[in-house]
Write a protein that holds these residues in place. Structure first.
Motif, PDB file in Angstrom:
ATOM      1  N   TYR A  27       0.820  -1.217   0.000  1.00  0.00           N
ATOM      2  CA  TYR A  27       0.000   0.000   0.000  1.00  0.00           C
ATOM      3  C   TYR A  27       0.859   1.273   0.000  1.00  0.00           C
ATOM      4  O   TYR A  27       0.665   2.186   0.799  1.00  0.00           O
ATOM      5  CB  TYR A  27      -0.957   0.024   1.199  1.00  0.00           C
ATOM      6  CG  TYR A  27      -1.978  -1.070   1.158  1.00  0.00           C
ATOM      7  CD1 TYR A  27      -3.110  -0.945   0.370  1.00  0.00           C
ATOM      8  CD2 TYR A  27      -1.797  -2.233   1.897  1.00  0.00           C
ATOM      9  CE1 TYR A  27      -4.061  -1.951   0.321  1.00  0.00           C
ATOM     10  CE2 TYR A  27      -2.739  -3.257   1.848  1.00  0.00           C
ATOM     11  CZ  TYR A  27      -3.865  -3.112   1.066  1.00  0.00           C
ATOM     12  OH  TYR A  27      -4.790  -4.111   1.022  1.00  0.00           O
ATOM     13  N   ILE A  28       1.808   1.313  -0.924  1.00  0.00           N
ATOM     14  CA  ILE A  28       2.753   2.421  -0.981  1.00  0.00           C
ATOM     15  C   ILE A  28       2.062   3.757  -1.229  1.00  0.00           C
ATOM     16  O   ILE A  28       2.474   4.780  -0.681  1.00  0.00           O
ATOM     17  CB  ILE A  28       3.830   2.154  -2.062  1.00  0.00           C
ATOM     18  CG1 ILE A  28       4.640   0.916  -1.695  1.00  0.00           C
ATOM     19  CG2 ILE A  28       4.739   3.351  -2.243  1.00  0.00           C
ATOM     20  CD1 ILE A  28       5.293   0.978  -0.333  1.00  0.00           C
ATOM     21  N   SER A  29       1.022   3.766  -2.020  1.00  0.00           N
ATOM     22  CA  SER A  29       0.352   5.043  -2.292  1.00  0.00           C
ATOM     23  C   SER A  29      -0.175   5.690  -1.010  1.00  0.00           C
ATOM     24  O   SER A  29      -0.291   6.908  -0.925  1.00  0.00           O
ATOM     25  CB  SER A  29      -0.783   4.849  -3.290  1.00  0.00           C
ATOM     26  OG  SER A  29      -1.739   3.943  -2.792  1.00  0.00           O
ATOM     27  N   PHE A  30      -0.486   4.885   0.009  1.00  0.00           N
ATOM     28  CA  PHE A  30      -0.934   5.424   1.285  1.00  0.00           C
ATOM     29  C   PHE A  30       0.238   5.838   2.172  1.00  0.00           C
ATOM     30  O   PHE A  30       0.101   6.701   3.034  1.00  0.00           O
ATOM     31  CB  PHE A  30      -1.793   4.404   2.042  1.00  0.00           C
ATOM     32  CG  PHE A  30      -3.076   4.085   1.351  1.00  0.00           C
ATOM     33  CD1 PHE A  30      -4.038   5.066   1.138  1.00  0.00           C
ATOM     34  CD2 PHE A  30      -3.333   2.803   0.906  1.00  0.00           C
ATOM     35  CE1 PHE A  30      -5.230   4.779   0.501  1.00  0.00           C
ATOM     36  CE2 PHE A  30      -4.526   2.498   0.265  1.00  0.00           C
ATOM     37  CZ  PHE A  30      -5.469   3.492   0.050  1.00  0.00           C
ATOM     38  N   CYS A  31       1.405   5.208   1.965  1.00  0.00           N
ATOM     39  CA  CYS A  31       2.573   5.468   2.806  1.00  0.00           C
ATOM     40  C   CYS A  31       3.380   6.687   2.353  1.00  0.00           C
ATOM     41  O   CYS A  31       3.995   7.356   3.177  1.00  0.00           O
ATOM     42  CB  CYS A  31       3.502   4.256   2.809  1.00  0.00           C
ATOM     43  SG  CYS A  31       2.739   2.762   3.420  1.00  0.00           S
ATOM     44  N   LEU A  32       3.394   6.964   1.072  1.00  0.00           N
ATOM     45  CA  LEU A  32       4.240   8.034   0.544  1.00  0.00           C
ATOM     46  C   LEU A  32       3.965   9.407   1.165  1.00  0.00           C
ATOM     47  O   LEU A  32       4.920  10.116   1.490  1.00  0.00           O
ATOM     48  CB  LEU A  32       4.140   8.102  -0.975  1.00  0.00           C
ATOM     49  CG  LEU A  32       4.955   7.052  -1.717  1.00  0.00           C
ATOM     50  CD1 LEU A  32       4.725   7.169  -3.218  1.00  0.00           C
ATOM     51  CD2 LEU A  32       6.425   7.161  -1.391  1.00  0.00           C
ATOM     52  N   PRO A  33       2.729   9.815   1.336  1.00  0.00           N
ATOM     53  CA  PRO A  33       2.524  11.136   1.957  1.00  0.00           C
ATOM     54  C   PRO A  33       3.161  11.257   3.340  1.00  0.00           C
ATOM     55  O   PRO A  33       3.777  12.271   3.654  1.00  0.00           O
ATOM     56  CB  PRO A  33       1.002  11.264   2.037  1.00  0.00           C
ATOM     57  CG  PRO A  33       0.501  10.400   0.926  1.00  0.00           C
ATOM     58  CD  PRO A  33       1.464   9.241   0.872  1.00  0.00           C
ATOM     59  N   LYS A  34       3.037  10.219   4.147  1.00  0.00           N
ATOM     60  CA  LYS A  34       3.636  10.262   5.478  1.00  0.00           C
ATOM     61  C   LYS A  34       5.157  10.213   5.402  1.00  0.00           C
ATOM     62  O   LYS A  34       5.846  10.831   6.209  1.00  0.00           O
ATOM     63  CB  LYS A  34       3.120   9.106   6.336  1.00  0.00           C
ATOM     64  CG  LYS A  34       1.693   9.291   6.744  1.00  0.00           C
ATOM     65  CD  LYS A  34       1.216   8.187   7.646  1.00  0.00           C
ATOM     66  CE  LYS A  34      -0.237   8.412   8.003  1.00  0.00           C
ATOM     67  NZ  LYS A  34      -0.744   7.398   8.910  1.00  0.00           N
ATOM     68  N   LEU A  35       5.675   9.494   4.440  1.00  0.00           N
ATOM     69  CA  LEU A  35       7.119   9.385   4.278  1.00  0.00           C
ATOM     70  C   LEU A  35       7.727  10.703   3.797  1.00  0.00           C
ATOM     71  O   LEU A  35       8.775  11.133   4.281  1.00  0.00           O
ATOM     72  CB  LEU A  35       7.447   8.270   3.280  1.00  0.00           C
ATOM     73  CG  LEU A  35       8.905   8.083   2.947  1.00  0.00           C
ATOM     74  CD1 LEU A  35       9.625   7.441   4.117  1.00  0.00           C
ATOM     75  CD2 LEU A  35       9.063   7.239   1.708  1.00  0.00           C
ATOM     76  N   LEU A  36       7.074  11.356   2.856  1.00  0.00           N
ATOM     77  CA  LEU A  36       7.610  12.583   2.262  1.00  0.00           C
ATOM     78  C   LEU A  36       7.277  13.836   3.072  1.00  0.00           C
ATOM     79  O   LEU A  36       7.900  14.880   2.877  1.00  0.00           O
ATOM     80  CB  LEU A  36       7.089  12.734   0.836  1.00  0.00           C
ATOM     81  CG  LEU A  36       7.465  11.605  -0.131  1.00  0.00           C
ATOM     82  CD1 LEU A  36       6.840  11.853  -1.490  1.00  0.00           C
ATOM     83  CD2 LEU A  36       8.966  11.443  -0.232  1.00  0.00           C
ATOM     84  N   ASN A  37       6.312  13.746   3.955  1.00  0.00           N
ATOM     85  CA  ASN A  37       5.870  14.906   4.731  1.00  0.00           C
ATOM     86  C   ASN A  37       7.021  15.665   5.396  1.00  0.00           C
ATOM     87  O   ASN A  37       7.110  16.886   5.237  1.00  0.00           O
ATOM     88  CB  ASN A  37       4.822  14.466   5.744  1.00  0.00           C
ATOM     89  CG  ASN A  37       4.235  15.608   6.518  1.00  0.00           C
ATOM     90  OD1 ASN A  37       4.402  16.772   6.191  1.00  0.00           O
ATOM     91  ND2 ASN A  37       3.532  15.278   7.588  1.00  0.00           N
TER      92      ASN A  37
END
Length: 138
Positions: free
Chosen positions: A87-97
């Motif tokens: 579920y990378i599409s859900f993780c990327l915002p938190k990772l890049l924030n």
């Protein structure tokens, strides 16, 4: 007519000192004394200096949004099932924030020489990544 006491006091001070740069009808509530302006600028400079040091000890591959997204793109191309299951599409915002927030610390949308969000490198990197994802899915 109701005029707040602080506004009346400032008007009287302006009239006594002969300040001519104030235009009637313009709000003087936002006027700050020079000492407060200096303190604010010093505080702002300290925050900006500290923000430059946040990723000082981080390997270049992990503090550059474009490089991070390239790693995810490679993962998606090599192992699509694993990528989808994570579920990378859900993780990327938190990772890049945190990376984006550091880059936006000095951004002020009210400045005249404003850099638009769409022109910022991190925005373009995310946009390219999104476009690459859409192309690979189709």
């Amino acid at each position: 007519e109701f005029i707040p006491k602080c506004r009346t006091c400032r008007r009287q001070v302006r009239e006594q000192s002969g300040e001519a740069d104030h235009h009637e009808g313009m709000s003087s509530d936002d006027e700050l004394p020079p000492t407060e302006v200096d303190e604010f600028q010093k505080s702002k400079d300290n925050v900006l200096e500290d923000s430059r040091k946040v990723f000082e000890d981080v390997h270049a591959d992990f503090c550059d949004i474009r490089k991070i997204l390239l790693k995810f793109q490679e993962w998606k191309e090599k192992f699509p099932d694993s990528y989808c299951d994570a579920y990378i599409s859900f993780c990327l915002p938190k990772l890049l924030n945190p990376l984006i927030r550091v880059q936006l610390i000095s951004w002020n949308p009210l400045e005249q020489n404003l850099t638009e969000l769409e022109e910022m490198p991190w925005f373009r990197a995310i946009e390219e990544f999104s476009d690459a994802e859409n192309v690979s899915e189709s």
